[in-house]
Each structure stands twice: as C-alpha cells, then as structure tokens.
Design an enzyme around this catalytic site. Structure first.
Site, PDB file in Angstrom:
ATOM      1  N   LYS A 136     -12.690  -1.344   7.005  1.00 38.63           N
ATOM      2  CA  LYS A 136     -11.981  -2.349   7.812  1.00 38.63           C
ATOM      3  C   LYS A 136     -12.414  -2.241   9.275  1.00 38.63           C
ATOM      4  O   LYS A 136     -13.104  -3.097   9.791  1.00 38.63           O
ATOM      5  CB  LYS A 136     -10.479  -2.182   7.649  1.00 38.63           C
ATOM      6  CG  LYS A 136     -10.053  -2.508   6.217  1.00 38.63           C
ATOM      7  CD  LYS A 136      -8.805  -1.802   5.830  1.00 38.63           C
ATOM      8  CE  LYS A 136      -8.597  -1.758   4.339  1.00 38.63           C
ATOM      9  NZ  LYS A 136      -8.648  -3.030   3.638  1.00 38.63           N
ATOM     10  N   ASP A 155      -1.283   6.685   6.482  1.00 34.64           N
ATOM     11  CA  ASP A 155      -2.393   5.827   6.064  1.00 34.64           C
ATOM     12  C   ASP A 155      -2.711   4.886   7.229  1.00 34.64           C
ATOM     13  O   ASP A 155      -1.922   4.003   7.558  1.00 34.64           O
ATOM     14  CB  ASP A 155      -1.962   5.030   4.819  1.00 34.64           C
ATOM     15  CG  ASP A 155      -3.009   4.002   4.372  1.00 34.64           C
ATOM     16  OD1 ASP A 155      -4.067   3.900   5.013  1.00 34.64           O
ATOM     17  OD2 ASP A 155      -2.741   3.318   3.360  1.00 34.64           O
ATOM     18  N   TRP A 202       0.814  -1.218   0.000  1.00 34.03           N
ATOM     19  CA  TRP A 202       0.000   0.000   0.000  1.00 34.03           C
ATOM     20  C   TRP A 202       0.842   1.259   0.000  1.00 34.03           C
ATOM     21  O   TRP A 202       0.537   2.225  -0.711  1.00 34.03           O
ATOM     22  CB  TRP A 202      -1.022  -0.022   1.147  1.00 34.03           C
ATOM     23  CG  TRP A 202      -1.999  -1.137   0.938  1.00 34.03           C
ATOM     24  CD1 TRP A 202      -2.140  -2.259   1.693  1.00 34.03           C
ATOM     25  CD2 TRP A 202      -2.927  -1.281  -0.152  1.00 34.03           C
ATOM     26  NE1 TRP A 202      -3.092  -3.084   1.152  1.00 34.03           N
ATOM     27  CE2 TRP A 202      -3.595  -2.517   0.023  1.00 34.03           C
ATOM     28  CE3 TRP A 202      -3.267  -0.505  -1.258  1.00 34.03           C
ATOM     29  CZ2 TRP A 202      -4.582  -2.975  -0.860  1.00 34.03           C
ATOM     30  CZ3 TRP A 202      -4.235  -0.961  -2.146  1.00 34.03           C
ATOM     31  CH2 TRP A 202      -4.884  -2.172  -1.939  1.00 34.03           C
TER      32      TRP A 202
HETATM   33  N1  PLP Z   1      -4.319   1.503   2.323  1.00 38.43           N
HETATM   34  C1  PLP Z   1      -4.422   0.328   2.969  1.00 38.43           C
HETATM   35  C2  PLP Z   1      -3.599   0.111   4.201  1.00 38.43           C
HETATM   36  C3  PLP Z   1      -5.274  -0.665   2.494  1.00 38.43           C
HETATM   37  O1  PLP Z   1      -5.368  -1.841   3.139  1.00 38.43           O
HETATM   38  C4  PLP Z   1      -6.033  -0.427   1.325  1.00 38.43           C
HETATM   39  C5  PLP Z   1      -6.961  -1.436   0.787  1.00 38.43           C
HETATM   40  O2  PLP Z   1      -7.149  -2.514   1.286  1.00 38.43           O
HETATM   41  C6  PLP Z   1      -5.878   0.809   0.677  1.00 38.43           C
HETATM   42  C7  PLP Z   1      -5.026   1.753   1.210  1.00 38.43           C
HETATM   43  C8  PLP Z   1      -6.653   1.114  -0.577  1.00 38.43           C
HETATM   44  O3  PLP Z   1      -7.980   1.292  -0.251  1.00 38.43           O
HETATM   45  P1  PLP Z   1      -9.148   1.325  -1.367  1.00 38.43           P
HETATM   46  O4  PLP Z   1      -9.301  -0.072  -1.879  1.00 38.43           O
HETATM   47  O5  PLP Z   1     -10.321   1.801  -0.587  1.00 38.43           O
HETATM   48  O6  PLP Z   1      -8.724   2.269  -2.420  1.00 38.43           O
END
Ligand code: PLP
Length: 368
Positions: free
Chosen positions: A199, A175, A106
């Site tokens: 989540k 994040d 991520w």
């Molecule tokens: N950041 C983290 C830590 C994630 O686990 C995720 C997706 O699982 C994201 C960002 C991306 O999120 P999205 O799928 O809502 O764009």
C-alpha cells in the site's frame, strides 16, 4: 491509454512513485555492477545483503526505531501476521489470552484467527456497522492479557485511529498495513507493529514486522518456523529465501519517502489530499455520503456512496465509468461493502487528488 495519464486510486497493491518504477526499470537487467537482475540474485550475495541492510537502515531512520527493536521482512502478508502474532505472543502471560479492538474487517479477521490459539476478548460491544471507534473509556481491558491488538487504519471501512490507545502497560500490537509511514509514529509505544508493503511502501510479497526484543522467545511450539520471530530475527529474516525483489522495491520507496521529507512531510501532504475529498463530500448536500464518523475518517482510504448510505447503484456505476474514461482507476469500493473508495496513499499526488475532486464536483453538478 498512455500509462502516465492513468491515476491509480487502488487500495493495494497500489500506486508506486513513478521515479521508483523508473529506477527499478533502469536497474532491472543489471543491478549496480552485478551484471544480473535483482530477480536473479542469490539472497546470500553481497549485493543483496547490501540491499536488505540499506532497506532496514532507512526504515530505522525514518521511524526513529529504538535499538531494542528488531526489523523483520517476512512473507505471508498481513494475513500471515493474523496467525503469527498469537503464535508468537499469546504465550507472553500464563492466561494465554489477548484483547482485540475490532473496528473493521481486518481486525475482525485477525481476532477470528487468534481464537485458534488462545482466549480472545473483544474489548467493546459488537458494532452493527464499522463506522466509528468505540469510546476507549468504555473498553474493558484485561490486565492479564498478553497483548492488546488493533488496526490503525481499516482499509475497507475507512476508519482510522488518530490516537494511540492506552493499555496500562499491556503490550500493544498494531496492524499499520494501510497507513504505515503516512505520518510519524512513536515506535516505543508499541510491542509490535506490522505492515504489508503493497500500500504505502512498495509491492506485494513482503510484510515488515517491527518487534521489541524482549517479546521474542515465547513462541508456541506449534508455530511454523518461518513465522517464528525469534528465528527470523536471529537470521536477519533469512531462515529461508526472503522475497528479495519486494524488499528491493521497498528500499527504493523508503529512499523516496526520505528524499521527500519523511513521515512529517507525508503527513501534511496526506492531510491536504484527504481534506480535498472530504470537503467535496461534506459540501455536496448529501449527494456524496461517507458513513464514517468525522473524528475517525481515514486519510488513506475514503469510502463513499452516492445519494444515501446504501448508495444508488446506477449512479455509482456511472461515476466509476466516467472516472475510468478520465484515467482514474480502481475507485470501486471493496466487494464486501460496494460503493466507491478513493485510496490516497503516499504515492498519490496532490495533483492526482485534485483531478478526482474536480471530477466529483463535475459529476455532482450534472446529477444533483
Ligand atoms: N490488514 C490490512 C489493514 C489490510 O488492508 C490488509 C489487506 O488489504 C490485510 C491486513 C491483509 O493483507 P494481505 O492481503 O497481505 O494478507
């Protein structure tokens, strides 16, 4: 199978507390005295304004968010923020550059997206595998960077920070999608925190952004207006139609967290739950293998393999099928890494986790 017997260990969208779902069900056709569903409600209606204001105020209370921070409810998911962050913040300083700590998929994706908008420095040598956090004393932080970015919990690799990085006054951006409200956090240490709701705090569709006021207004001119924090802050996240139902569900989940003791209670529960699973892994004589270094093992997402780091495909398939027969679902590792992953977000109970630990011990006895 009866729905109540199913235990969802999915990484997101993930389990929502049963009492929240029941309340949403109860209110589904007629919210309060409105006579209509939240799904049908105008975002300008007083009932919805109350919902969004209440959601923000419970969040402020739970995280003790200082008054000089704005709370935004945005669309576009975590991935939207990979773009929104550089678009809004890379112009904070004239060099138009940012530092990224890359500890998993991520943060890697976030860094790659940010490269479209400025110069991105990965502060440590590239890692062969995402199984640790590189020692902060070896990071080369750039004092001219507009911000330092990291991911507090890498959902796929199961690597979690248990400290807040020191940035020598450079704005810190985080994040927290997969460990938001899983423990208390000092918001004042951050310039910006964001988290997708699906989540720990609800369902897909809304991403919460907590941003310090003085960081607003440095947006690049090419920034799409719906990603412009200043515009959204001035209009209470209602430049356009917000994800009303997802905000409503988030509000219910936040109330649930509050009535269950808040961040501190979540932390102690999450510690207990993850220990249960790590104990089984650590005492399995190498039958279960978690590749992540012990100091940064996630309490939210526990990836593991069977017999070796590469895993035994036949046994892993058997493990997942056996779990599914017992009602334990969504334990398959992310498609990019394979293996098994147990996600133990706030809504997953101690009892749910005990059921998984018992099954893991049983499977071990049958196959070692
Ligand atoms: N950041 C983290 C830590 C994630 O686990 C995720 C997706 O699982 C994201 C960002 C991306 O999120 P999205 O799928 O809502 O764009």
């Amino acid at each position: 199978m009866d729905q109540t017997q199913t235990i969802n260990f999915g990484a997101g969208p993930a389990k929502i507390p049963q009492s929240v779902l029941l309340k949403a069900q109860q209110e589904f056709l007629n919210f309060s005295t409105s006579g209509i569903s939240v799904l049908e409600m105008s975002h300008r209606a007083s009932d919805f304004i109350q919902i969004i204001n209440r959601t923000e105020s419970v969040l402020r209370e739970l995280l003790n968010i200082p008054a000089n921070y704005k709370v935004l409810f945005l669309q576009g998911g975590g991935s939207g923020q990979f773009s929104a962050i550089p678009l809004n913040l890379i112009g904070l300083k004239k060099d138009m550059c940012a530092d990224y700590v890359v500890t998993g998929t991520w943060s890697e994706k976030a860094a790659k997206e940010a490269e479209k908008y400025g110069k991105i420095n990965i502060v440590h040598p590239k890692m062969d595998s995402y199984t640790k956090i590189p020692d902060p004393s070896s990071w080369t932080l750039n004092p001219a960077a507009s911000y330092v970015y990291y991911c507090n919990n890498e959902t796929i690799h199961g690597v979690e920070f248990n400290f807040i990085p020191e940035t020598n006054s450079v704005v810190l951006v985080c994040d927290m999608s997969s460990n938001f409200l899983s423990r208390p956090i000092d918001v004042s240490k951050f310039g910006l925190i964001y988290a997708g709701a699906q989540k720990n705090v609800g369902c897909a569709g809304v991403t919460v952004v907590i941003v310090r006021e003085d960081l607003l207004g440095h947006t690049l001119k090419e920034c799409p207006i719906i990603l412009d924090y200043k515009t959204q802050a001035e209009l209470n996240s209602m430049y356009n139609t917000p994800p009303c139902y997802s905000i409503y569900i988030m509000g219910l989940v936040l109330e649930w967290i509050k009535s269950n003791g808040g961040g501190a209670a979540m932390e102690s529960l999450n510690q207990q739950k993850s220990l249960l699973i790590y104990d089984v892994i650590n005492s399995s004589n190498g039958f279960y293998v978690c590749p992540v270094e012990e100091t940064c093992r996630s309490r939210m997402n526990i990836p593991f393999r069977i017999r070796s780091k590469e895993g035994d495909a036949t046994l892993e398939k058997e493990f997942l099928e056996g779990a599914s027969k017992k009602g334990m679902i969504s334990l398959k590792g992310h498609r990019s890494v394979g293996g098994i992953r147990a996600s133990l977000y706030n809504a997953v109970t101690l009892q749910d986790t005990e059921a998984l630990a018992t099954y893991m011990k049983e499977f071990l006895r049958q196959h070692q």
